[in-house]
Every structure is written in C-alpha cells, then in structure tokens.
Motif scaffolding. Structure first.
Motif, PDB file in Angstrom:
ATOM      1  N   GLU A  55       0.828  -1.202   0.000  1.00 41.05           N
ATOM      2  CA  GLU A  55       0.000   0.000   0.000  1.00 41.05           C
ATOM      3  C   GLU A  55       0.867   1.257   0.000  1.00 41.05           C
ATOM      4  O   GLU A  55       0.520   2.260  -0.626  1.00 41.05           O
ATOM      5  CB  GLU A  55      -0.937  -0.014   1.209  1.00 41.05           C
ATOM      6  N   ILE A  85       0.878   4.464  -2.581  1.00 42.16           N
ATOM      7  CA  ILE A  85       0.887   5.875  -2.181  1.00 42.16           C
ATOM      8  C   ILE A  85       2.028   6.608  -2.879  1.00 42.16           C
ATOM      9  O   ILE A  85       1.863   7.717  -3.405  1.00 42.16           O
ATOM     10  CB  ILE A  85       1.021   5.998  -0.643  1.00 42.16           C
ATOM     11  N   VAL A 104       1.252   7.066  -6.620  1.00 40.83           N
ATOM     12  CA  VAL A 104       0.263   8.125  -6.841  1.00 40.83           C
ATOM     13  C   VAL A 104       0.905   9.488  -6.621  1.00 40.83           C
ATOM     14  O   VAL A 104       0.660  10.437  -7.388  1.00 40.83           O
ATOM     15  CB  VAL A 104      -0.956   7.918  -5.913  1.00 40.83           C
ATOM     16  N   ASP A 105       1.704   9.601  -5.609  1.00 39.89           N
ATOM     17  CA  ASP A 105       2.373  10.875  -5.319  1.00 39.89           C
ATOM     18  C   ASP A 105       3.289  11.280  -6.477  1.00 39.89           C
ATOM     19  O   ASP A 105       3.430  12.471  -6.783  1.00 39.89           O
ATOM     20  CB  ASP A 105       3.180  10.743  -4.021  1.00 39.89           C
ATOM     21  N   ASP A 153      -9.157   7.148   0.317  1.00 43.84           N
ATOM     22  CA  ASP A 153      -8.350   8.258   0.830  1.00 43.84           C
ATOM     23  C   ASP A 153      -7.539   8.918  -0.285  1.00 43.84           C
ATOM     24  O   ASP A 153      -7.413  10.149  -0.324  1.00 43.84           O
ATOM     25  CB  ASP A 153      -7.410   7.753   1.928  1.00 43.84           C
ATOM     26  N   LEU A 154      -7.017   8.093  -1.178  1.00 50.69           N
ATOM     27  CA  LEU A 154      -6.232   8.655  -2.272  1.00 50.69           C
ATOM     28  C   LEU A 154      -7.096   9.509  -3.201  1.00 50.69           C
ATOM     29  O   LEU A 154      -6.679  10.577  -3.652  1.00 50.69           O
ATOM     30  CB  LEU A 154      -5.566   7.533  -3.061  1.00 50.69           C
ATOM     31  N   ALA A 183      -4.227  11.691   1.197  1.00 52.53           N
ATOM     32  CA  ALA A 183      -2.959  10.967   1.344  1.00 52.53           C
ATOM     33  C   ALA A 183      -1.971  11.431   0.278  1.00 52.53           C
ATOM     34  O   ALA A 183      -1.273  10.640  -0.344  1.00 52.53           O
ATOM     35  CB  ALA A 183      -3.188   9.469   1.245  1.00 52.53           C
ATOM     36  N   ALA A 227      -2.354  12.707  -2.696  1.00 52.13           N
ATOM     37  CA  ALA A 227      -2.620  12.182  -4.031  1.00 52.13           C
ATOM     38  C   ALA A 227      -2.250  13.202  -5.094  1.00 52.13           C
ATOM     39  O   ALA A 227      -2.437  14.397  -4.925  1.00 52.13           O
ATOM     40  CB  ALA A 227      -4.098  11.807  -4.165  1.00 52.13           C
ATOM     41  N   VAL A 277      -5.173   7.786  -9.291  1.00 49.97           N
ATOM     42  CA  VAL A 277      -4.800   6.484  -8.757  1.00 49.97           C
ATOM     43  C   VAL A 277      -4.772   5.518  -9.935  1.00 49.97           C
ATOM     44  O   VAL A 277      -5.801   5.228 -10.544  1.00 49.97           O
ATOM     45  CB  VAL A 277      -5.833   6.016  -7.713  1.00 49.97           C
TER      46      VAL A 277
END
Length: 508
Positions: free
Chosen positions: A7, A11, A14-15, A49-50, A55, A57, A62
């Motif tokens: 996970e 993250i 996505v970042d 959340d994303l 988080a 994003a 995503v």
C-alpha cells in the motif's frame, strides 16, 4: 495506522504520478486474480483516501494494475480532481460511486464480484472495457462524457445487468466488440430508458440476453447520432420485445447482420420511434418471434431518410403508420406487396398509401397504381367489409381496376357494342328477327349493323331503327329482350368508365 508495504508503494506511485503495476508479465486471468495474497492486496479505504486527496494524491490519479482490492470501494458523494484507473484488478466486493464528481473512472480488464453503484455520478469518462461484473452496473441519471463498455461482460442474477435509465452522456456510449450482458430480470438486461446520448450508441458485435424480460430497452431515449446494432450483434429474450425502442429518437438506426429473437411475441417493438436520417435493418438482418403479433413492430415510426428492410429475414412486420422518404429498399414493388399482403397482422391502408406515394414521387406511376390496386384487394379480403361491400369491390375491381384502370370499362363497352352488332346481324338478319318497316326501303345489312349500334351505344342513334323493326316472331322478341339487356350493360359500362376516369369510385 501504518500502511503495509504494497500500500505504501501505491501511495508513492500516486504521489509521483506513476502507475503501480503489480502484475508485470504475470497472468491476470480470473484464476490468477483469486490466488493473489496479501502482497497484491490493497484496501478499499486506501483507494478512497487517495481519491479524496487526503494521502498526498497527485492529480494524475490512482493508477493500479494487477491488484486485489479488499473491501468495497465507497466514493459516495465525493468530489475530487483525482481520477481512478484500475487495470486487471479484482474487486471482490464491488464499487460505489453514487453522487460522486470525478474526472475519470476506468476499470479495464477487471473482475468485479458485486454491484457497481454509480447513480448520479458525474465524470467525463467512465470505462468498464474488457471488465467482467457479476452484479448490476447502475448508472441511473448519471452524467458522463463517454461510457465505454467495449468488450465488457455484465451478468446479474437479481436485476438488470446495466441499469442506466436517465443517463446523460455528452458523447457516445460504447457497448460493442464482444460486449455481453445477461440477466433474468423482467425489467430488462440493458436499460437506457429516457437516456440522452450526445454521440452514438454503438452496439456492434454485442450480445444481449434475458430469460425474463427485454434484453435491450432504449425506450424514450434520445441518441443524437447513430444507433448501431449490427455486424453480428445478437439479442435474445424469452419474452416479447427483445429490443424495445418505444418512443425513442435516434439520429439513424443500423441493424445490418443483427440477429434478434424473442420466444414469445415480437422481437423488436418500436412504436412511435423517430429516426432523423436512415433506418436500415438489412444485409442479413433476421428477427424471429412467437405468437400472433408481428415479429417486427414499426408502428407509427417516422423515418426522415430512407428505409431498408431485409424482408427475407423477417417472418412478419407491422408497418401501420410508418413513414419514410424516397423509395424503400428492396426496390422491388412486388416484394413489398407480398410483404404487405401476406406478412402483416392485418389490412394496413396507410402502409399501402405510403408505399404508393413513394413510387409516385419517384415517377413510377405504373407501380403506384399496382400498389393501390393491391391495397383494394387486400381491403376486400382482410378489412372486415360487409358482404355487399365486398361484392361491390369485386365488381369495380373487374370492371374498373378499382378506379385505377378505367380502360377496363371502355373495353367492356366496346365488347357490348360488338355483341350488339353481331346479334343484330345474325339474329335479326339471318334468322328473321328484323323486318322492313312499311313504307321504307329494304332492311339491309348496313341497317342491321346500325340497329346493333343503336342497341349497344348509349345516346348514339343511327336512324337504322326507322327502317328496321323486330318481328313478332320468337326470334324478334328474343332480339328485343336482348337489346334491352345490352342497352343496360352499355349504360352501365359507360357510366363506370366516366366514374373511373374522374376517380369517383376510388375508395382506399
């Protein structure tokens, strides 16, 4: 709570605006998906959340491939600038997008074991391409840019496979290239009732099936461009109306090569359909049904362009109220007459009138007259007329071609005249039926012909009867009675000719 390593990788991806690909070159079929363990599992809450952006994003969205999603993704009422793209993923508990506003939602090649609830979703792009969904995909009153279900497989045991009543798309809806939808729902397998589609509705090479109701229902929908149900598309239903287009408005409709079948009732029900341009159900189009109703119901359909029907592929049609522009295809008036006479549920005056008008406008007056004559014959046979009406109709048909061939009465008048002349010469001259009047010249053969002309021609007097008169013998009396009958016939045929010539007896 700390995230598991996989996970955290998502993250980070996505970042960075990158795709996290957990599948690589490995298998992504159903068996492989169900074997994936914790190292390939992403929680649905993290996806939420994303998308919400809590988080860190990135707006690229995503983007995940080859993962198992644990739990149901719930994006209800979320407004976000973060897109979601899942490829070759397993969503064991489905997805909820109701009332969400997202830039894009794409589930490509995924498997969804559960419903996709996306009513009132707003998104420029929504894709289920090559995705299998075991549950209803619900898009009630959603507003999308494009809906792409190319190659998708939708199956629902409890409701419609695709429930999209009131859907609005700015561009096209793609249910094509192997798209398959199946259900046992009485309300329909694919429902687009009241939808407003800004582009085309493309169902080419698609398959729709329902064992309890219609398979494809586009009633009261508006499709700005083409509706394509062609190139081997197949629609089957165990009940009436496998395809329903009641009250829909389409830019054009193409069904070349489609196969549509209902076990009970008509295969296609399109009452009140409006097509702005062409309607073409040709080139191998077939429709089958059961019961007393027509297999193809096109009642009160308005076609702004041309009409093409593959008459060989349809057992019966209902064309009452159908209007179109130009000559219909096939171009053979004889084939259309066979269809109207033998393959419609009853006598349909408007269908004949529309066909005759099309041929007359195209300059084919002879075909137009033949169509109108065929209409009158069908009316006499199937319109429920009284015995006297049928008798009069058959009489005018023989004598006038129902008013469209008045030359028939003229020929009968000439035949009456010839009969009168022959009768006058043979019976009157050779058998003593005529004799010279006292104080006149002899009753010559010319006079006998003149008597025949007087008997067989209304209003024409040659003066021959001033010199010749019937005798008191049986032969003379026979000639007198025959003369009365021939005068009656002559007057009748002359009157009919005038009536036919002035269209006074035409009744269609």
């Amino acid at each position: 709570m700390s995230n598991r390593p996989v996970e955290q990788r998502l993250i980070d991806a996505v970042d960075a605006g990158e795709v996290l690909d957990l599948a690589g070159d490995g298998a992504v079929d159903e068996a492989a998906m169900r074997s994936w363990g914790a190292e390939r599992t992403i929680s649905a809450s993290l996806v939420r959340d994303l998308v919400r952006g809590s988080a860190e994003a990135d707006p690229h969205g995503v983007r995940l491939r080859g993962a198992r999603i644990s739990g149901r993704i719930d994006l209800t009422n979320i407004t976000s600038t973060v897109a979601i793209e899942l490829r070759d993923c397993l969503l064991a508990d489905g997805l909820t997008l109701s009332n969400a506003h997202l830039p894009a939602v794409a589930l490509v090649g995924c498997r969804v074991d559960g419903t996709v609830e996306a009513s009132r979703l707003t998104a420029p792009t929504f894709s289920l391409a090559e995705t299998t969904v075991k549950g209803t995909v619900r898009l009630l009153a959603a507003h999308l840019g494009t809906l792409d279900c190319t190659g998708a497989r939708l199956e629902s045991a409890n409701g419609p496979a695709l429930d999209a009543d009131g859907l609005r798309t700015d561009q096209s809806v793609f249910l094509r290239d192997g798209f398959t939808a199946a259900s046992a729902n009485k309300h329909g397998t694919v429902r687009l009732v009241g939808a407003d589609i800004g582009g085309q509705l493309n169902c080419s090479r698609a398959f729709f099936q329902n064992t309890a109701g219609p398979a494809l229902d586009v009633g009261n929908a508006e499709v700005s461009h083409e509706m394509l149900l062609d190139d081997g598309a197949a629609v089957t239903s165990a009940t009436e109306g496998a395809v329903r287009l009641i009250g829909a408005q389409l830019g054009s409709l193409t069904g070349a090569g489609a196969r549509i079948g209902s076990d009970i009732g008509p295969a296609v029900v399109a009452d009140g359909l409006r097509v702005d341009r062409d309607l073409a159900l040709d080139w191998g189009f077939t429709a089958t049904g059961g019961g007393d109703r027509a297999v193809l119901e096109l009642t009160f359909v308005r076609v702004g362009g041309s009409l093409a029907l593959d008459l060989d592929g349809v057992d019966s049609v209902d064309l009452d109220g159908l209007t179109y522009a130009g000559l219909p295809w096939p171009r053979s008036a004889r084939r259309w007459l066979t269809t109207l006479r033998a393959h419609t549920p009853g006598y349909q005056a408007q269908a004949y009138q529309q066909l005759a008008g099309a041929y007359r406008t195209a300059g084919h007056d002879r075909d137009a007259r033949a169509i109108l004559i065929a209409q009158r014959r069908d009316q006499i046979t199937r319109a429920g007329l009284s015995r006297s009406e049928r008798a009069w109709g058959r009489f005018t048909g023989f004598t006038l071609g129902y008013g469209y061939q008045p030359w028939r009465a003229l020929l009968l008048l000439l035949a009456t005249l010839a009969t009168a002349v022959v009768l006058s010469v043979v019976v009157g001259g050779h058998h003593g039926g005529l004799a010279q009047k006292p104080g006149t010249a002899a009753c010559s053969t010319v006079d006998q012909i003149g008597v025949g002309l007087d008997l067989g021609t209304p209003l024409l007097k040659t003066g021959a009867r001033d010199r010749c008169q019937p005798t008191a013998t049986a032969t003379g009396q026979t000639l007198t009675v025959a003369g009365w009958f021939l005068q009656l016939l002559a007057w009748t045929f002359a009157t009919l000719f005038i009536a036919g010539f002035t269209s006074a007896v035409r009744k269609t």
